[in-house]
Structure formats: C-alpha cells, structure tokens
Motif scaffolding. Sequence first.
Motif, mmCIF file in Angstrom:
data_model
loop_
_atom_site.group_PDB
_atom_site.id
_atom_site.type_symbol
_atom_site.label_atom_id
_atom_site.label_comp_id
_atom_site.label_asym_id
_atom_site.label_seq_id
_atom_site.Cartn_x
_atom_site.Cartn_y
_atom_site.Cartn_z
ATOM 1 N N ALA A 1 -58.634 -8.670 72.148
ATOM 2 C CA ALA A 1 -57.833 -9.443 71.198
ATOM 3 C C ALA A 1 -57.960 -8.888 69.780
ATOM 4 O O ALA A 1 -56.980 -8.872 69.018
ATOM 5 N N THR A 2 -59.152 -8.398 69.418
ATOM 6 C CA THR A 2 -59.336 -7.802 68.095
ATOM 7 C C THR A 2 -58.492 -6.538 67.962
ATOM 8 O O THR A 2 -57.875 -6.295 66.916
ATOM 9 N N PHE B 1 -59.517 -3.550 62.181
ATOM 10 C CA PHE B 1 -59.462 -4.248 63.467
ATOM 11 C C PHE B 1 -59.670 -3.290 64.647
ATOM 12 O O PHE B 1 -60.248 -3.680 65.668
ATOM 13 N N ILE B 2 -59.193 -2.061 64.521
ATOM 14 C CA ILE B 2 -59.407 -1.084 65.596
ATOM 15 C C ILE B 2 -60.895 -0.842 65.803
ATOM 16 O O ILE B 2 -61.399 -0.804 66.938
ATOM 17 N N ILE B 3 -61.635 -0.712 64.708
ATOM 18 C CA ILE B 3 -63.082 -0.534 64.800
ATOM 19 C C ILE B 3 -63.728 -1.767 65.420
ATOM 20 O O ILE B 3 -64.661 -1.672 66.219
ATOM 21 N N GLY B 4 -63.210 -2.927 65.082
ATOM 22 C CA GLY B 4 -63.752 -4.169 65.627
ATOM 23 C C GLY B 4 -63.549 -4.316 67.124
ATOM 24 O O GLY B 4 -64.210 -5.142 67.765
ATOM 25 N N PHE C 1 -57.290 -15.910 70.412
ATOM 26 C CA PHE C 1 -58.013 -15.350 71.553
ATOM 27 C C PHE C 1 -59.295 -14.637 71.122
ATOM 28 O O PHE C 1 -60.281 -14.615 71.869
ATOM 29 N N VAL C 2 -59.281 -14.065 69.927
ATOM 30 C CA VAL C 2 -60.530 -13.514 69.385
ATOM 31 C C VAL C 2 -61.570 -14.624 69.277
ATOM 32 O O VAL C 2 -62.725 -14.485 69.691
ATOM 33 N N GLY C 3 -61.150 -15.757 68.714
ATOM 34 C CA GLY C 3 -62.061 -16.889 68.563
ATOM 35 C C GLY C 3 -62.545 -17.428 69.894
ATOM 36 O O GLY C 3 -63.713 -17.805 70.035
ATOM 37 N N PHE C 4 -61.667 -17.465 70.886
ATOM 38 C CA PHE C 4 -62.050 -17.965 72.211
ATOM 39 C C PHE C 4 -63.204 -17.137 72.781
ATOM 40 O O PHE C 4 -64.194 -17.688 73.284
ATOM 41 N N GLY C 5 -63.080 -15.814 72.715
ATOM 42 C CA GLY C 5 -64.147 -14.955 73.217
ATOM 43 C C GLY C 5 -65.426 -15.085 72.410
ATOM 44 O O GLY C 5 -66.525 -15.158 72.956
ATOM 45 N N LEU C 6 -65.262 -15.139 71.102
ATOM 46 C CA LEU C 6 -66.408 -15.282 70.205
ATOM 47 C C LEU C 6 -67.172 -16.575 70.471
ATOM 48 O O LEU C 6 -68.402 -16.577 70.621
ATOM 49 N N VAL D 1 -67.150 -11.103 75.878
ATOM 50 C CA VAL D 1 -67.175 -9.905 75.031
ATOM 51 C C VAL D 1 -65.905 -9.078 75.240
ATOM 52 O O VAL D 1 -65.293 -8.587 74.284
ATOM 53 N N ILE D 2 -65.480 -8.926 76.499
ATOM 54 C CA ILE D 2 -64.255 -8.174 76.792
ATOM 55 C C ILE D 2 -63.042 -8.832 76.138
ATOM 56 O O ILE D 2 -62.204 -8.166 75.519
#
Length: 437
Positions: free
Chosen positions: A95-96, A174-177, A114-119, A89-90
Amino acid sequence: MLLQRLEALPVGSFHYKLLVITGLGWLFDAMDTGLIAFVLPVLGKEWGLSAGQMGAIGSIGLVGMAIGAVIAGSIADKFGRKAVFSATVILYSIATGLCAVSWSYESLLIFRFFVGFGLGGELPVAATLMSEYAPTNLRGRFIVLLESFWGVGWIAAACIAYLFIPVYGWHYAFIIGALPAIYVFFIRLHMPESVRYLLSKGKVEEAQKIVDDLEMRLGVKYKGDLKVTTDDTPTEKPKLKDLWSGKYLTRTIMLWIVWFGIVYSYYGIFTWLPAIVYQQGFAFVKTFEYVLLITFAQLPGYFCAAWLVDKLGRKYTLSLFLCMSGVASYFFGQAQSAELIIFWGCVMSFFNLGAWGVVYTYTPELYPTAIRAMGSGWAAGVGRIGGMAAPFVVGMMIEAGRDMHTVFYMFASVFIIIAVAVFALGVETKQKNLENI
C-alpha cells in the motif's frame, strides 16, 4: 513443565535476534508514519490542499490502524502471531508503494487507509510475540527496546525527507517506504511461533520442539520435569466479553482511556509537527533540521524508560512519563524562538515516546495468553480512534483561527488526564509471570 522451561531460559542470542527481527518491523512502520508527516506540507502546497484535507490524510491512516489492530489482534489469537505479523507487513508495504503513484487526493486517501490497516495490525501482534518470549525479569526492558525502533524509524523518515523530497519529490519517499516487503521473507525464516500460543491450541509437539531447540542453542540443560502438564495447555477460548469480566474490567477501562489519550496526543502533535514548525516562519529545509533534532530525543527517552520500567515498575514509570509529556507540551505551545521550540520539542519527544514504550510493555501483560493479542489489539484499536480524530481536530482548530498555544494546552490536558487514570486504576506487573498477573 514446558512453560517453566521457557521461563528458565537465560537471555541469549535468540532473544536479541527476535528483538531485532520484530524491531525492524517496528522501524519500517514508524518510517512510513513519519514519511506522511513530512510529505503533508509538500502535498498541501503542490495539490492546494486545505488544512482540513491535510488533516484527513493524517486521519484516514488511523481509521485503517484502528480496524487493523482489532482484526489482526483477534485473528492472531486464532491463527498465530507469526502468520498475522507477516501478512500485515506485506499489506502496508504494498500500500505504501501504491501511495507513490497516487494521482489525486482521493486515491491517496484510499491507499493510506490500507497502509494504516497493515500498520495497526502489526504493532500489537509484534509486542505480544516479544512479551511471550522475553524473560520475566527483563520483559519490560525488552518491550521498551522493541518500541525504541520506532524512534529510529522516525529518524530514518526525517533523513529520507531531508535528502530525497527537496531533490526528487515526495513520490520517491513512498517508494523507499515500500521496501519492507522484502523483509517479510526473513521473518518467515527466522521468527518462531509463540510457544504459549501453540500450547493454547494443543500443538504440544511443535511447542516442545521449539523449546528443545532453544535450550540446545542456549546451552541449557533443564533439571526439572520435562513432561507437558495441564498448566501448559489452557483450554479457554478467546471471547470478547472476557475483556469486560472480573479483574479484566478495570484493566480494560484503564487501557482504553490511556490508549485513546496517548494516540490522540501523539498523532495530533507529530503528524502536524513539520507543518507547525514551518508555519512559525522557518524555512522548509530548516523545518526538517529542527524536527530531526526533536526526533533524536526519542531514543534517550526510550532507553531511560527501558531502565526504569523494571526498576520503578510499569505503573509509576508510565504515570511519570505521561505527566512530564503534559508539562513539555504546555511549554512547547508557548515557545516563540527556535531555541525554545527545539528544547521543549526534545523534552516532549523524550517523555512522550518513553511513555509509548511502557504502554506497549504494560498492555499485553494485563491479559492471559488466550485473550492477550485480542486485548492488546482492541486497546490499540480504541487508541486509533483518538488518532483518527486528532489530526482532523488540529486542522479544524487552525482553520478556525486557533493559535498553537490553544492546541498544545489541549494536548497537555489530555496527557495529565491519562496519567491520573494509570495511577488510579493501574496494577503493577513487573517481575510477575505472565499467567499469574
């Protein structure tokens, strides 16, 4: 026996709290995935991207998801569900946030990886943890309800896109994400480690303390033997080859086929959905409105699947929903008017996301505790290969002059193929103890 005591717990506030905690992680994941789908048409226009480049932005996240699912699933069987869930989650939250400051096509590709990796790492681990705590008779319902948070996340993404992107631009989306990073602190405070995992690692006292605490909180006085037995503490070590031995061979083949097909179809359709509707001639703002309506249809699809999965069973519910997804995809590809686009889009969304809920229920149930997270992670990882290919393939088909009819005929065919795979190779797991399937 400790596991018998865990199974005997009545459904209570703990289960619903765990559902919300893991579900919020699911919601934020979906919100991030949805945001890139809504941002793509804007980026394509602002940066002058080709259809192939837009497809690559959608695909690179799936590359990260594939690697993240495999690595996180494997280490979750070694280091615990809770720690891996928090770390992933971190990672995707940071990354988002970095996506918001992307200065070029290439930098965005790196951050999206890296977003995808965490997801990809978070989803199978969360489903595994929930399945190991949910009561046997309602396990399917709980996991489908967990998956329903994905639909809420997509709705949140559509609302952010509708309200923020036209006014403030794609950076703020993206900031909200990136906000889920704050949520990690609540995870560590309120999420227990899996009792089954602790026992598999010989951490009997810690597992005992969790079960004792749950019984006290739920007002339960267990009347059987309170001693920990050898059945509670399996000694087998997780090995990748176990996924391909004995009865797990057919299950692994079936799961990998289904995961590849459902992820391929989902990301191929929904990553491109805003752009597809926009290309049909509808105004940009109208595109958000239509896609938002289609997205809302996901929620009743989840709730219907949540009811059927413990009544009709996993195998037959999944086969039915995949088959109907294929039918809806076929007719969506032929839709010419706004009314038909919305109608068939809603039907497609209803059955497709309902099927996702059953897939996340079914997958961890087909493996024992020692290899459950690893088996779920590898199945999800193979699925992400399909997800990598789909946005890129659709982009190439559009550049090659293929119309929407051809694209959706392809998706309809994939849905029918994986529905047959589940029906022919699947085993039923409803109402069965996780260690006896």
